[in-house]
Design a protein around this motif. Structure first.
Motif, PDB file in Angstrom:
ATOM      1  N   THR A  57      -0.001   2.500 -11.511  1.00 43.95           N
ATOM      2  CA  THR A  57       0.431   3.392 -12.588  1.00 43.95           C
ATOM      3  C   THR A  57       0.792   4.757 -11.989  1.00 43.95           C
ATOM      4  N   ASN A  58       1.519   5.587 -12.743  1.00 45.29           N
ATOM      5  CA  ASN A  58       1.930   6.901 -12.222  1.00 45.29           C
ATOM      6  C   ASN A  58       0.722   7.715 -11.784  1.00 45.29           C
ATOM      7  N   THR A  59      -0.273   7.760 -12.660  1.00 50.92           N
ATOM      8  CA  THR A  59      -1.533   8.413 -12.299  1.00 50.92           C
ATOM      9  C   THR A  59      -2.537   7.308 -11.990  1.00 50.92           C
ATOM     10  N   PRO A  60      -3.187   7.351 -10.813  1.00 48.69           N
ATOM     11  CA  PRO A  60      -4.198   6.329 -10.522  1.00 48.69           C
ATOM     12  C   PRO A  60      -5.236   6.272 -11.649  1.00 48.69           C
ATOM     13  N   THR A  61      -5.602   5.068 -12.043  1.00 50.67           N
ATOM     14  CA  THR A  61      -6.455   4.903 -13.221  1.00 50.67           C
ATOM     15  C   THR A  61      -7.675   4.044 -12.908  1.00 50.67           C
ATOM     16  N   SER A 115     -11.582  13.525  -4.876  1.00 52.91           N
ATOM     17  CA  SER A 115     -11.624  14.378  -3.686  1.00 52.91           C
ATOM     18  C   SER A 115     -10.866  13.730  -2.524  1.00 52.91           C
ATOM     19  N   ILE A 116     -10.856  12.409  -2.468  1.00 51.59           N
ATOM     20  CA  ILE A 116     -10.105  11.736  -1.407  1.00 51.59           C
ATOM     21  C   ILE A 116      -8.596  11.844  -1.658  1.00 51.59           C
ATOM     22  N   LEU A 117      -8.191  11.696  -2.921  1.00 48.25           N
ATOM     23  CA  LEU A 117      -6.757  11.732  -3.242  1.00 48.25           C
ATOM     24  C   LEU A 117      -6.230  13.152  -3.388  1.00 48.25           C
ATOM     25  N   GLY A 118      -7.140  14.111  -3.598  1.00 48.05           N
ATOM     26  CA  GLY A 118      -6.714  15.491  -3.796  1.00 48.05           C
ATOM     27  C   GLY A 118      -5.984  15.707  -5.106  1.00 48.05           C
ATOM     28  N   LYS A 119      -6.269  14.865  -6.103  1.00 50.84           N
ATOM     29  CA  LYS A 119      -5.660  15.045  -7.434  1.00 50.84           C
ATOM     30  C   LYS A 119      -6.498  14.345  -8.494  1.00 50.84           C
ATOM     31  N   PHE A 162       0.836  -1.203   0.000  1.00 54.49           N
ATOM     32  CA  PHE A 162       0.000   0.000   0.000  1.00 54.49           C
ATOM     33  C   PHE A 162       0.870   1.253   0.000  1.00 54.49           C
ATOM     34  N   ASN A 163       0.727   2.084  -1.027  1.00 58.68           N
ATOM     35  CA  ASN A 163       1.380   3.399  -0.988  1.00 58.68           C
ATOM     36  C   ASN A 163       0.419   4.393  -0.333  1.00 58.68           C
ATOM     37  N   GLU A 164       0.812   5.667  -0.356  1.00 59.11           N
ATOM     38  CA  GLU A 164       0.007   6.669   0.354  1.00 59.11           C
ATOM     39  C   GLU A 164      -1.409   6.789  -0.235  1.00 59.11           C
ATOM     40  N   ASP A 165      -1.496   6.791  -1.577  1.00 61.57           N
ATOM     41  CA  ASP A 165      -2.819   6.863  -2.220  1.00 61.57           C
ATOM     42  C   ASP A 165      -3.681   5.665  -1.805  1.00 61.57           C
ATOM     43  N   ALA A 166      -3.063   4.499  -1.783  1.00 61.18           N
ATOM     44  CA  ALA A 166      -3.808   3.281  -1.441  1.00 61.18           C
ATOM     45  C   ALA A 166      -4.332   3.349  -0.006  1.00 61.18           C
ATOM     46  N   ARG A 167      -3.533   3.920   0.875  1.00 65.59           N
ATOM     47  CA  ARG A 167      -3.993   4.062   2.271  1.00 65.59           C
ATOM     48  C   ARG A 167      -5.194   5.006   2.357  1.00 65.59           C
ATOM     49  N   LEU A 168      -5.159   6.063   1.565  1.00 62.41           N
ATOM     50  CA  LEU A 168      -6.286   7.003   1.578  1.00 62.41           C
ATOM     51  C   LEU A 168      -7.556   6.310   1.065  1.00 62.41           C
ATOM     52  N   ILE A 169      -7.402   5.559  -0.022  1.00 61.52           N
ATOM     53  CA  ILE A 169      -8.587   4.902  -0.594  1.00 61.52           C
ATOM     54  C   ILE A 169      -9.101   3.803   0.331  1.00 61.52           C
ATOM     55  N   ALA A 170      -8.199   3.225   1.110  1.00 59.18           N
ATOM     56  CA  ALA A 170      -8.624   2.172   2.049  1.00 59.18           C
ATOM     57  C   ALA A 170      -9.600   2.715   3.093  1.00 59.18           C
ATOM     58  N   SER A 171      -9.699   4.047   3.216  1.00 58.70           N
ATOM     59  CA  SER A 171     -10.681   4.609   4.154  1.00 58.70           C
ATOM     60  C   SER A 171     -12.109   4.310   3.684  1.00 58.70           C
ATOM     61  N   LEU A 207      -2.973  -3.347  -6.828  1.00 57.30           N
ATOM     62  CA  LEU A 207      -1.737  -2.944  -6.127  1.00 57.30           C
ATOM     63  C   LEU A 207      -0.621  -3.939  -6.439  1.00 57.30           C
ATOM     64  N   PRO A 208       0.633  -3.557  -6.182  1.00 60.29           N
ATOM     65  CA  PRO A 208       1.713  -4.534  -6.345  1.00 60.29           C
ATOM     66  C   PRO A 208       1.504  -5.672  -5.344  1.00 60.29           C
ATOM     67  N   LYS A 209       1.660  -6.886  -5.835  1.00 62.05           N
ATOM     68  CA  LYS A 209       1.534  -8.034  -4.927  1.00 62.05           C
ATOM     69  C   LYS A 209       2.779  -8.078  -4.039  1.00 62.05           C
ATOM     70  N   LYS A 210       2.546  -8.345  -2.762  1.00 64.19           N
ATOM     71  CA  LYS A 210       3.673  -8.406  -1.837  1.00 64.19           C
ATOM     72  C   LYS A 210       4.508  -9.659  -2.136  1.00 64.19           C
ATOM     73  N   PRO A 211       5.834  -9.516  -2.263  1.00 65.14           N
ATOM     74  CA  PRO A 211       6.644 -10.700  -2.535  1.00 65.14           C
ATOM     75  C   PRO A 211       6.405 -11.755  -1.459  1.00 65.14           C
ATOM     76  N   GLY A 212       6.214 -12.967  -1.879  1.00 69.01           N
ATOM     77  CA  GLY A 212       6.006 -14.055  -0.920  1.00 69.01           C
ATOM     78  C   GLY A 212       4.565 -14.200  -0.448  1.00 69.01           C
ATOM     79  N   ALA A 213       3.662 -13.304  -0.880  1.00 68.62           N
ATOM     80  CA  ALA A 213       2.249 -13.439  -0.474  1.00 68.62           C
ATOM     81  C   ALA A 213       1.733 -14.792  -0.961  1.00 68.62           C
ATOM     82  N   ALA A 214       0.903 -15.426  -0.125  1.00 68.29           N
ATOM     83  CA  ALA A 214       0.509 -16.813  -0.406  1.00 68.29           C
ATOM     84  C   ALA A 214      -0.660 -16.925  -1.391  1.00 68.29           C
TER      85      ALA A 214
END
Ligand code: TXA
Ligand code: MG
Length: 325
Positions: A187-191, A205-209, A68-77, A87-94
């Motif tokens: 992606t560079n810009t959330p899509t 409005s949540i991401l402010g961009k 989770f990057n910063e944008d992902a944390r905001l959207i998780a609200s 999102l990028p899969k965590k290495p080793g995720a089962a």
């Protein structure tokens, strides 16, 4: 054993469970069990290159699977709720390879439905779940829809959960009636990859961009997401207010269809309420389709729906349903 215990056992044994969510019914398997997840593709006749959404019970569990990057944390609200993040899969995720179709990204969400959450908590596993319909068909928004698709084909392998449990009317089944919004944060810009009840404006409005829209063309953005999708058996014409003999109609708002012949019509929302229209969309398409089949009628005619906010998602589903190729 209550029904949640039974479903939890079924998941642990590698069986499939149809679970109600606040969006549509999902066809769930243990996302860590590759063999079980392959059954989803086989039963739905879904191309194996089309990855599945992973459902989890909590943000802690989500963090074991994805980065989770910063944008992902905001959207998780917005979780639990009708939004899926790529999102990028965590290495080793089962997570089983079939779930991500071999990609190094993963689509993930926490559903807001009492029964789905109870099952997730009880079995303790992430659940891979696409919508519980054969590939290309209308999404199911009730127990009955799933039963028609998968209940009756001698398939002992699918346990269909009821859509209500005890007094938890707050999270009624398919409260939203449309699949979750999908936003790609790799992606560079959330899509936005799929429109849903959570609108682009709310996300911005949540991401402010600003965010990008990857859904407007017929180009395939989410892998395996063919343009034709969500189709009734009966052919469908959109953006029309004219109904002929032998056709059934899906109306919206006060302006009813030109309908001199007393044809069978339903109205998505007489008051023009977009949330109500979304909730009714698949339900009414299922109803009109079975009426048309039973009465040998040739076409479902759908009125024009305003193309903004939730209307983007409704029109996306209708465009795909009306596509003939
Ligand atoms: O509301 C929903 O999202 C429902 C309920 C059951 O949660 N599920 C659902 O799943 O609609 P499904 O399989 O019908 O749609 C999943 C979409 C597909 O278009 C797939 O291509 C996309 O998500 N997807 C899954 N993983 C992806 C990934 N790693 N990258 C891009 N798209 C992905
Ligand atoms: Mg689907």
């Amino acid at each position: 054993m209550n029904i949640i215990d039974q479903a939890s056992e079924a998941i642990k044994q590698g069986r499939l469970v149809a679970m109600p969510t606040e969006t549509v019914y999902g066809l769930a398997a243990n996302a860590e069990d590759d063999y079980a997840c392959h059954k989803i593709f086989a039963l739905k006749n879904r191309p194996t290159k089309n990855p599945l959404i992973v459902h989890v019970a909590s943000f802690i569990q989500a963090q074991e699977i994805a980065i989770f990057n910063e944008d992902a944390r905001l959207i998780a609200s917005l979780w639990p709720g009708p939004i899926t993040m790529v999102l990028p899969k965590k290495p080793g995720a089962a997570i089983a390879d079939s779930v991500t179709a071999g990609l190094d990204t993963v689509a993930i969400r926490i559903p807001a439905h009492q029964i789905a959450l109870k099952l997730l908590n009880q079995c303790g596993k992430p659940l891979a779940a696409p919508s519980a319909n054969p590939s290309g068909r209308l999404s199911p928004t009730s127990f009955q829809h799933v039963e028609i698709y998968f209940g009756n084909n001698n398939n002992d392998d699918v346990l269909i959960l009821p859509d209500t449990y005890g007094n938890h009317a707050k999270y009624e089944t398919s409260q939203y009636g449309l699949e979750s919004t999908i936003i790609d944060l790799t992606t560079n810009t959330p899509t936005i990859l799929r429109y849903g009840f959570i609108t682009p404006n709310l996300i911005e409005s949540i991401l402010g961009k600003s965010i990008a829209h990857g859904t407007s063309s017929k180009e395939i953005k989410a892998p395996g997401m063919a343009f034709k999708h969500y189709s009734p058996v009966t052919s469908i014409t959109i953006n029309s207010n004219h109904i002929e003999e032998g056709e059934v109609g899906l109306e919206f708002g006060h302006n009813s269809m030109v309908n001199n012949k007393g044809s069978y019509t339903l109205n998505l929302s007489k008051n023009g309420d977009m949330a109500e229209a979304a909730h009714n969309l698949f339900k009414m398409l299922h109803q009109l389709d079975s009426y048309a089949i039973t009465n040998n009628m040739t076409k479902i005619v759908v009125a024009k729906i305003p193309n903004e906010g939730i209307g983007l998602a409704i029109n996306d589903r209708l465009d795909r349903a009306a596509e003939t190729t």
